[in-house]
Design a protein around this motif. Structure first.
Motif, short mmCIF file in Angstrom:
data_model
loop_
_atom_site.label_atom_id
_atom_site.label_comp_id
_atom_site.label_asym_id
_atom_site.label_seq_id
_atom_site.Cartn_x
_atom_site.Cartn_y
_atom_site.Cartn_z
N CYS A 92 9.82 -66.97 -3.88
CA CYS A 92 9.81 -65.56 -3.49
C CYS A 92 11.07 -65.18 -2.72
CB CYS A 92 8.56 -65.27 -2.64
SG CYS A 92 8.29 -63.51 -2.39
N HIS A 93 11.57 -63.98 -3.00
CA HIS A 93 12.80 -63.51 -2.32
C HIS A 93 12.56 -63.28 -0.83
CE1 HIS A 93 10.66 -59.74 -2.88
NE2 HIS A 93 11.46 -59.19 -2.03
N THR A 94 11.30 -63.28 -0.42
CA THR A 94 10.98 -63.14 1.00
C THR A 94 11.10 -64.47 1.73
OG1 THR A 94 8.68 -63.60 0.50
CG2 THR A 94 9.33 -61.28 0.57
N GLY A 95 11.30 -65.56 0.97
CA GLY A 95 11.43 -66.88 1.58
C GLY A 95 10.16 -67.70 1.53
N TYR A 96 9.09 -67.07 1.05
CA TYR A 96 7.84 -67.81 0.92
C TYR A 96 7.86 -68.67 -0.35
CZ TYR A 96 5.78 -65.32 4.82
OH TYR A 96 5.52 -64.84 6.08
N LYS A 115 6.47 -70.20 4.69
CA LYS A 115 7.83 -69.67 4.60
C LYS A 115 8.81 -70.84 4.59
CE LYS A 115 10.23 -65.52 5.90
NZ LYS A 115 10.05 -64.24 6.58
N VAL A 116 9.69 -70.85 3.58
CA VAL A 116 10.60 -71.97 3.40
C VAL A 116 12.00 -71.63 3.86
CG1 VAL A 116 11.65 -73.46 1.64
CG2 VAL A 116 9.22 -72.91 1.50
N PHE A 117 12.43 -70.37 3.64
CA PHE A 117 13.76 -69.98 4.11
C PHE A 117 13.74 -68.56 4.66
CE2 PHE A 117 14.02 -68.78 -0.49
CZ PHE A 117 14.42 -67.46 -0.37
N ASP A 118 14.81 -68.23 5.39
CA ASP A 118 14.99 -66.88 5.91
C ASP A 118 15.87 -66.11 4.93
OD1 ASP A 118 15.77 -64.58 7.21
OD2 ASP A 118 15.89 -65.55 9.18
N PRO A 119 15.35 -65.04 4.35
CA PRO A 119 16.12 -64.32 3.33
C PRO A 119 17.50 -63.87 3.84
CG PRO A 119 13.93 -63.34 3.58
CD PRO A 119 14.03 -64.45 4.56
N GLU A 120 17.61 -63.61 5.14
CA GLU A 120 18.91 -63.15 5.66
C GLU A 120 19.98 -64.24 5.58
OE1 GLU A 120 18.91 -61.01 9.29
OE2 GLU A 120 17.34 -59.64 8.62
N ASP A 121 19.55 -65.49 5.60
CA ASP A 121 20.52 -66.58 5.48
C ASP A 121 20.92 -66.79 4.02
OD1 ASP A 121 20.23 -66.99 8.15
OD2 ASP A 121 18.77 -68.61 7.93
N VAL A 122 20.05 -66.42 3.11
CA VAL A 122 20.24 -66.78 1.71
C VAL A 122 20.94 -65.68 0.91
CG1 VAL A 122 18.98 -67.30 -0.43
CG2 VAL A 122 18.33 -68.42 1.69
N TYR A 123 20.53 -64.45 1.13
CA TYR A 123 21.13 -63.33 0.36
C TYR A 123 22.15 -62.63 1.24
CZ TYR A 123 16.95 -64.12 -2.42
OH TYR A 123 15.95 -64.69 -3.16
N LYS A 124 23.39 -62.95 1.06
CA LYS A 124 24.43 -62.39 1.95
C LYS A 124 25.29 -61.37 1.22
CE LYS A 124 24.41 -66.08 5.25
NZ LYS A 124 24.89 -67.38 5.63
#
Lengths: 124, 124
Positions: A92-96, A115-124
């Motif tokens: 999920c693009h939300t990090g889940y 939640k696996v990642f923070d979307p702010e870190d991934v989509y820059k």
């Protein structure tokens, strides 16, 4: 050569995406003929983005691609099931992990997903 | 009160149906608002049949109803996931456990699902 029934949904066929190992349902997406053929050719789940109206190699921005492990089709040939290896562990693009991270009970939603990642870190 | 996004799909929301215990993907179906509310009220999966254009209590002919164990919703609120207890062990009208009983490989289809009943015995 097998082909899904693209006529019923005006050129689009829904795809249930399931994690091959954990069997978690990850998301629902859509393929048109081009996305379907591209998925078969590359072994990476490729969808048709209805919001962007374009071919969408899942994970091309985030790196979280979906490697096809198995493809199944339903009785009517109008729905597909992709069993995938989810690179990066989150679909999920939300990090889940899964897009289905909210449970509905007694009319209210509750977050139950991981939640696996923070979307702010991934989509820059 | 949570409500799925019925607007996006002209009043219909797709539902991934998954076996609560085995996690097998059983089928894809659709709900409109009426089917959604009926599912919540009765605890039995109730869909909108696009072919018959009517409310469809899954299993009302075969007895193979789907008891709702959990309901999840995706990030966009436009797809639902019903985790169900599949009474009778088969979700598909063909008698297979899951509607996804055919695997596609090298462009060919191969039956990999388990047949639980003979449709001729069930639908009379």
């Amino acid at each position: 050569m097998f082909e899904p029934d693209f006529d019923k949904g005006n050129g689009l066929v829904p795809v249930i995406v399931q994690d091959f190992d954990s069997k978690e349902a990850l998301m629902l997406a859509y393929v048109n003929r081009q996305a379907w053929l591209s998925t078969l050719e590359t072994g990476k789940a490729t969808y048709w983005s209805r919001s962007r109206n374009s071919l969408w190699v899942k994970g091309e921005s985030s790196g979280n691609v979906q490697l096809i492990r198995e493809i199944l089709v339903d009785c009517d040939s109008d729905t597909l099931l992709f069993k995938v290896e989810q690179v990066g562990g989150a679909a999920c693009h939300t990090g889940y992990q899964s897009c289905f991270y909210r449970r509905i009970s007694d009319g209210k939603e509750e977050i139950v997903g991981k939640k696996v990642f923070d979307p702010e870190d991934v989509y820059k």
